[in-house]
Design a protein around this motif. Structure first.
Motif, mmCIF file in Angstrom:
data_model
loop_
_atom_site.group_PDB
_atom_site.id
_atom_site.type_symbol
_atom_site.label_atom_id
_atom_site.label_comp_id
_atom_site.label_asym_id
_atom_site.label_seq_id
_atom_site.Cartn_x
_atom_site.Cartn_y
_atom_site.Cartn_z
ATOM 1 N N GLU A 134 -4.832 3.198 0.780
ATOM 2 C CA GLU A 134 -5.915 2.872 -0.151
ATOM 3 C C GLU A 134 -7.250 3.404 0.366
ATOM 4 O O GLU A 134 -8.060 3.944 -0.402
ATOM 5 C CB GLU A 134 -6.004 1.352 -0.330
ATOM 6 N N THR A 135 -7.479 3.262 1.665
ATOM 7 C CA THR A 135 -8.715 3.776 2.259
ATOM 8 C C THR A 135 -8.792 5.288 2.105
ATOM 9 O O THR A 135 -9.831 5.841 1.726
ATOM 10 C CB THR A 135 -8.797 3.394 3.750
ATOM 11 N N MET A 136 -7.706 5.980 2.406
ATOM 12 C CA MET A 136 -7.684 7.434 2.268
ATOM 13 C C MET A 136 -7.964 7.851 0.827
ATOM 14 O O MET A 136 -8.770 8.754 0.570
ATOM 15 C CB MET A 136 -6.333 7.980 2.716
ATOM 16 N N ALA A 137 -7.290 7.200 -0.107
ATOM 17 C CA ALA A 137 -7.425 7.581 -1.515
ATOM 18 C C ALA A 137 -8.828 7.326 -2.041
ATOM 19 O O ALA A 137 -9.283 8.005 -2.969
ATOM 20 C CB ALA A 137 -6.402 6.819 -2.351
ATOM 21 N N SER A 138 -9.554 6.365 -1.439
ATOM 22 C CA SER A 138 -10.873 5.989 -1.941
ATOM 23 C C SER A 138 -11.994 6.900 -1.458
ATOM 24 O O SER A 138 -13.108 6.833 -1.977
ATOM 25 C CB SER A 138 -11.195 4.548 -1.526
ATOM 26 N N MET A 139 -11.714 7.758 -0.468
ATOM 27 C CA MET A 139 -12.768 8.580 0.119
ATOM 28 C C MET A 139 -12.324 10.043 0.121
ATOM 29 O O MET A 139 -11.440 10.423 0.903
ATOM 30 C CB MET A 139 -13.102 8.106 1.535
ATOM 31 N N PRO A 140 -12.928 10.878 -0.725
ATOM 32 C CA PRO A 140 -12.474 12.264 -0.863
ATOM 33 C C PRO A 140 -12.571 13.083 0.405
ATOM 34 O O PRO A 140 -11.836 14.073 0.564
ATOM 35 C CB PRO A 140 -13.406 12.832 -1.947
#
Length: 452
Positions: free
Chosen positions: A258-264
């Motif tokens: 989720e963290t990865m997906a939230s920050m391009p």
């Protein structure tokens, strides 16, 4: 008074030249930069030319037998240098130093200095001991050492990408792996020191950092776990790319995804070592997950980030591997469709659980044949993956001039794929929008679509 005295004391290096040869993983590359920093504080001057060095250190890897054999061969070559240049100090540092300290100081290939991964602060004293005619040896492991406050000397000339070590050691004790014995228990750096290091790198022009650890997603310092550290690092600037290596499948949480997906600016690339596709083999390896769990984590990655590239590690011929277990690895590769992989024959490592309790019973010819099959299949998968990218557009971080042509730059996509494209007015460190026009199994070929 003590501080003033320390500042005024003579520097033991006194302009003597230091050369370091590095083998093995990215962690070793990061350690070399720490060692250079420690030695420079003592007055040593780093050189890239071995022929002008007063002190030569070989930073070693013990994870596979062929890595150690290469280093033994290199030490044999060092005998010539020592005959030609009396007074030359030769040392071995890193994992091989930890494991083979007695053998490294004996015989024709014996060296002057031996320092384990937790003893780098002691290197100036060890070199002084060697210069005085004694052997300088320190291979004590530490439960606290992280070198957190030491600013590494960046040796990568492009000044674009940097490694940042966030933790040391490993607690997993996979049955085949020597790392817990050579690097000690797992311990994490203070997140404030990590973020400060990253901020300094960005201010100095770096545009990508890779957070390093034997198992980064088990990082924890107080209340800060790896997803939170990743978020803090990526928050330094949207113009800073963030990568990490290496992940253990058992710790690949949805919260991290989720963290990865939230920050391009967190790169869409995950290295997720499988080692084998057979649950029976994974149990013998003590990997703490099975095939179904692993595939469940792959599905989660695809769900959160459909454009994420996945790479892996694979071992051919581990203890007791059957033909059916080998076929399970091939079928896993096909099911996942890895972009690339590190692939190896199993080599028994002294001191590991497997070496002590499990026979190395797969014939070498069988190991080689199975590894050849794995490599061939991965070649097909890598080419198929690259062909799917032809016609697509990517933002590429230019890293360097192409090795083959001065009028082209080489960089990488967020998915960690190498792209070569026309140089025009761009320089390393620039982000360039590129359309992919062709490929090889290992490289994408593109044309810039920015108007320059």
């Amino acid at each position: 008074m003590n501080i003033a005295t320390n500042r005024l004391r003579p520097l033991t290096g006194a302009g003597r030249r230091l050369f370091i040869e590095t083998y093995g993983c990215q962690m070793n590359a990061g350690d070399t930069e720490i060692v250079v920093s420690i030695m420079q504080r003592e007055g040593y001057v780093y050189t890239e030319r071995i022929d002008e060095a007063d002190v030569i250190l070989i930073n070693t890897c013990s994870i596979r037998d062929n890595a150690e054999q290469r280093i033994w061969g290199r030490l044999s070559e060092m005998r010539r240098l020592r005959r030609e240049r009396p007074g030359l100090i030769v040392g071995v540092i890193g994992c091989m130093a930890e494991r083979l300290r007695e053998q490294l100081t004996e015989g024709d290939r014996g060296v002057d200095v031996v320092a384990g991964p937790d003893a780098y602060r002691d290197l100036p004293r060890l070199v002084r001991s060697a210069e005085a005619g004694a052997k300088g040896v320190n291979v004590l492991l530490s439960q606290e050492e992280t070198y957190a406050e030491i600013a590494p000397v960046r040796l990568d000339r492009n000044g674009v990408c940097a490694f940042v070590s966030i933790m040391r050691g490993c607690n997993n004790f996979c049955s085949y792996c020597v790392v817990p014995y050579t690097r000690g228990v797992e311990r994490s750096r203070d997140p404030e020191t990590i973020v400060a290091e990253v901020e300094t790198l960005f201010a100095n022009g770096y545009r990508e950092v890779t957070l390093l650890g034997q198992n980064v997603n088990s990082y924890r310092f107080g209340e800060v776990d790896f997803p939170e550290l990743l978020r803090r690092t990526a928050s330094v600037s949207p113009q800073l790319r963030v990568r990490f290596a290496t992940s253990h499948p058992k710790d690949m949480s949805d919260r991290l995804l989720e963290t990865m997906a939230s920050m391009p600016n967190i790169c869409r690339a995950i290295h997720l070592p499988a080692q084998s596709g057979a649950s029976t083999m994974l149990r013998r390896m003590n990997r703490k997950y099975d095939r179904e769990w692993y595939l469940g984590r792959i599905a989660a990655i695809r769900r959160y980030m459909p454009d994420c590239a996945i790479t892996t590690d694979l071992i051919a011929g581990f203890s007791g591997e059957t033909a059916e277990e080998h076929e399970a690895t091939l079928s896993l590769m096909r099911e996942v469709g890895y972009e690339s992989a590190f692939m190896f024959k199993y080599s028994e490592r002294p001191g590991t659980f497997a070496q002590r309790h499990m026979p190395d019973d797969v014939p070498d010819a069988v190991k080689s044949a199975r590894l050849t099959e794995i490599i061939a299949l991965q070649g097909e998968l890598s080419l198929a993956s690259n062909r799917r990218d032809v016609g697509r557009e990517f933002e590429v971080l230019a890293e360097s001039v192409s090795h083959k042509r001065d009028d082209q730059l080489a960089g990488r996509t967020s998915q960690n794929k190498v792209v070569v494209f026309d140089r025009r007015d761009w320089r390393p460190g620039d982000y360039v929008r590129v359309r992919i026009t062709g490929c090889t199994p290992v490289t994408l070929i593109g044309e810039p679509i920015d108007n320059r």
